[in-house]
Design an enzyme around this catalytic site. Sequence first.
Site, PDB file in Angstrom:
ATOM      1  N   HIS A 227      28.601  45.171  36.313  1.00 49.49           N
ATOM      2  CA  HIS A 227      30.266  44.490  35.729  1.00 49.49           C
ATOM      3  C   HIS A 227      30.655  43.580  36.163  1.00 49.49           C
ATOM      4  O   HIS A 227      30.028  43.163  37.518  1.00 49.49           O
ATOM      5  CB  HIS A 227      31.141  45.741  36.288  1.00 49.49           C
ATOM      6  CG  HIS A 227      31.707  45.923  37.000  1.00 49.49           C
ATOM      7  ND1 HIS A 227      30.860  46.458  38.465  1.00 49.49           N
ATOM      8  CD2 HIS A 227      32.751  46.211  37.693  1.00 49.49           C
ATOM      9  CE1 HIS A 227      31.308  46.154  39.350  1.00 49.49           C
ATOM     10  NE2 HIS A 227      33.055  46.237  39.090  1.00 49.49           N
TER      11      HIS A 227
ATOM     12  N   HIS B  94      33.414  42.036  38.455  1.00 52.64           N
ATOM     13  CA  HIS B  94      34.102  41.577  39.234  1.00 52.64           C
ATOM     14  C   HIS B  94      32.946  41.366  39.714  1.00 52.64           C
ATOM     15  O   HIS B  94      32.320  41.832  40.043  1.00 52.64           O
ATOM     16  CB  HIS B  94      34.542  43.474  39.326  1.00 52.64           C
ATOM     17  CG  HIS B  94      35.963  43.951  38.668  1.00 52.64           C
ATOM     18  ND1 HIS B  94      36.055  45.513  38.689  1.00 52.64           N
ATOM     19  CD2 HIS B  94      36.218  43.154  37.753  1.00 52.64           C
ATOM     20  CE1 HIS B  94      36.860  45.351  38.344  1.00 52.64           C
ATOM     21  NE2 HIS B  94      36.871  44.485  37.178  1.00 52.64           N
TER      22      HIS B  94
ATOM     23  N   ASP C 285      32.926  41.052  43.325  1.00 51.40           N
ATOM     24  CA  ASP C 285      31.888  41.733  44.457  1.00 51.40           C
ATOM     25  C   ASP C 285      31.057  42.205  43.589  1.00 51.40           C
ATOM     26  O   ASP C 285      29.585  42.155  44.537  1.00 51.40           O
ATOM     27  CB  ASP C 285      32.535  42.463  45.424  1.00 51.40           C
ATOM     28  CG  ASP C 285      33.127  43.476  44.079  1.00 51.40           C
ATOM     29  OD1 ASP C 285      33.247  43.619  43.128  1.00 51.40           O
ATOM     30  OD2 ASP C 285      33.035  44.894  44.620  1.00 51.40           O
ATOM     31  N   HIS C 286      30.889  42.047  43.100  1.00 45.96           N
ATOM     32  CA  HIS C 286      29.648  42.565  41.783  1.00 45.96           C
ATOM     33  C   HIS C 286      28.652  41.271  41.123  1.00 45.96           C
ATOM     34  O   HIS C 286      27.181  41.449  40.913  1.00 45.96           O
ATOM     35  CB  HIS C 286      29.682  43.285  40.318  1.00 45.96           C
ATOM     36  CG  HIS C 286      30.484  44.547  41.502  1.00 45.96           C
ATOM     37  ND1 HIS C 286      29.662  46.442  41.718  1.00 45.96           N
ATOM     38  CD2 HIS C 286      31.688  44.752  41.912  1.00 45.96           C
ATOM     39  CE1 HIS C 286      30.649  46.897  42.436  1.00 45.96           C
ATOM     40  NE2 HIS C 286      31.402  46.119  42.357  1.00 45.96           N
TER      41      HIS C 286
ATOM     42  N   HIS D  41      35.427  52.636  34.399  1.00 44.63           N
ATOM     43  CA  HIS D  41      35.939  51.361  35.265  1.00 44.63           C
ATOM     44  C   HIS D  41      37.293  50.450  34.691  1.00 44.63           C
ATOM     45  O   HIS D  41      37.679  50.630  33.456  1.00 44.63           O
ATOM     46  CB  HIS D  41      35.256  50.809  36.027  1.00 44.63           C
ATOM     47  CG  HIS D  41      35.434  49.538  37.690  1.00 44.63           C
ATOM     48  ND1 HIS D  41      36.318  50.447  38.628  1.00 44.63           N
ATOM     49  CD2 HIS D  41      34.693  48.669  37.413  1.00 44.63           C
ATOM     50  CE1 HIS D  41      36.248  49.183  39.342  1.00 44.63           C
ATOM     51  NE2 HIS D  41      35.953  48.453  39.248  1.00 44.63           N
TER      52      HIS D  41
ATOM     53  N   ASP E 279      31.397  50.576  40.891  1.00 43.19           N
ATOM     54  CA  ASP E 279      32.221  51.154  40.197  1.00 43.19           C
ATOM     55  C   ASP E 279      32.735  52.022  39.467  1.00 43.19           C
ATOM     56  O   ASP E 279      32.303  52.254  38.268  1.00 43.19           O
ATOM     57  CB  ASP E 279      32.949  49.318  40.685  1.00 43.19           C
ATOM     58  CG  ASP E 279      33.074  48.917  41.340  1.00 43.19           C
ATOM     59  OD1 ASP E 279      32.071  48.656  42.761  1.00 43.19           O
ATOM     60  OD2 ASP E 279      34.087  47.961  41.316  1.00 43.19           O
TER      61      ASP E 279
ATOM     62  N   HIS F 280      30.197  50.879  48.820  1.00 44.30           N
ATOM     63  CA  HIS F 280      32.006  50.704  48.506  1.00 44.30           C
ATOM     64  C   HIS F 280      32.855  50.819  49.039  1.00 44.30           C
ATOM     65  O   HIS F 280      33.594  51.294  48.630  1.00 44.30           O
ATOM     66  CB  HIS F 280      31.148  50.642  47.112  1.00 44.30           C
ATOM     67  CG  HIS F 280      32.591  49.510  45.617  1.00 44.30           C
ATOM     68  ND1 HIS F 280      33.298  49.604  45.846  1.00 44.30           N
ATOM     69  CD2 HIS F 280      32.291  48.366  45.994  1.00 44.30           C
ATOM     70  CE1 HIS F 280      34.120  48.758  44.958  1.00 44.30           C
ATOM     71  NE2 HIS F 280      33.037  47.434  45.173  1.00 44.30           N
TER      72      HIS F 280
HETATM   73 ZN   LIG Z   1      33.457  46.384  43.491  1.00 43.25          ZN
HETATM   74 ZN   LIG Z   2      35.554  47.173  39.888  1.00 44.31          ZN
END
Ligand SMILES: [Zn+2]
Ligand SMILES: [Zn+2]
Length: 273
Positions: free
Chosen positions: A29, A31, A33-34, A109, A179, A237
């Site tokens: 996804h 976000h 951090d990914h 999510h 997530d 995570h």
């Molecule tokens: Zn994340």
């Molecule tokens: Zn996320």
Amino acid sequence: MIDCGEATQLRCKRFNIKLSKIDHILISHLHGDHYLGLMGILSTMHLYGRKNDLFLVGPPGLSEIITIQLRYSETRLNFHIKFSEWIPNAQQVVMENEKLTIETIPLDHRVPCSGYLIKEKPKKRRFNKALMPVNITPVDIARLKNGFDLLDDEGNILYKNSEVTFPPNPNLSYAYCSDTRFKPALVEQLAKVDLLYHESTFADDMKDRAHETFHSTAKEAAQMAKSAGAGKLLLGHFSTRYKDLGVIIGEARSVFKESYLANEGETFTIPAL
Ligand SMILES: [Zn+2]
Ligand SMILES: [Zn+2]
């Protein structure tokens, strides 16, 4: 490679993972951090003279984000990116070759998010070397590996398959659930997976917060592994509030014994029987 956070490139260097060996990058996804490490990795692949196609799989919008950055930096990569964007909330096959398939796992999510289930295809039977027929043709070898007996011209059995071969090795599988809120409906798709990675951002004390923020607790991740009959559970995570991850692993193991922390740099092998 699945997901590509900011420091991924540095970690690859540190753990001696060669970028040239990576042909598929799957993003769960959008976000940061990914996926924020993706542009850096693409640039490095370009600078190192990559020529092979790179397959980039992810949510709608991923190709636009990458293309716009390349356009405004006037970069023409010397390799092709083959984009494939999945449909949110659908379970679909995003990659298949002669050995394995990869399908999306629709997660719950705040933004469209999919995990990935990597499954080996059924394998061929294995020869019992001690009883291996001599002087047989490649066609006969293929017949035996596919489970057929070898017959003579009159149709009599020369070699009975079950006597000269062993059953195939099991088809192994790995599921990556990034997530997500705890989503019991995933049990069916994750049934009997050998290794399950499941996020566990919080411990049980933050159960409500996990729900509000579309994340899971360690116990919920463990419940998923238990209900699905997974072989092993990998937890990751973690919220930075947990300086000591003892509470996370303790809670998970109270539900599902084969739980492990996805510590950086550690390798987990999916055991063949
Ligand atoms: Zn994340
Ligand atoms: Zn996320």
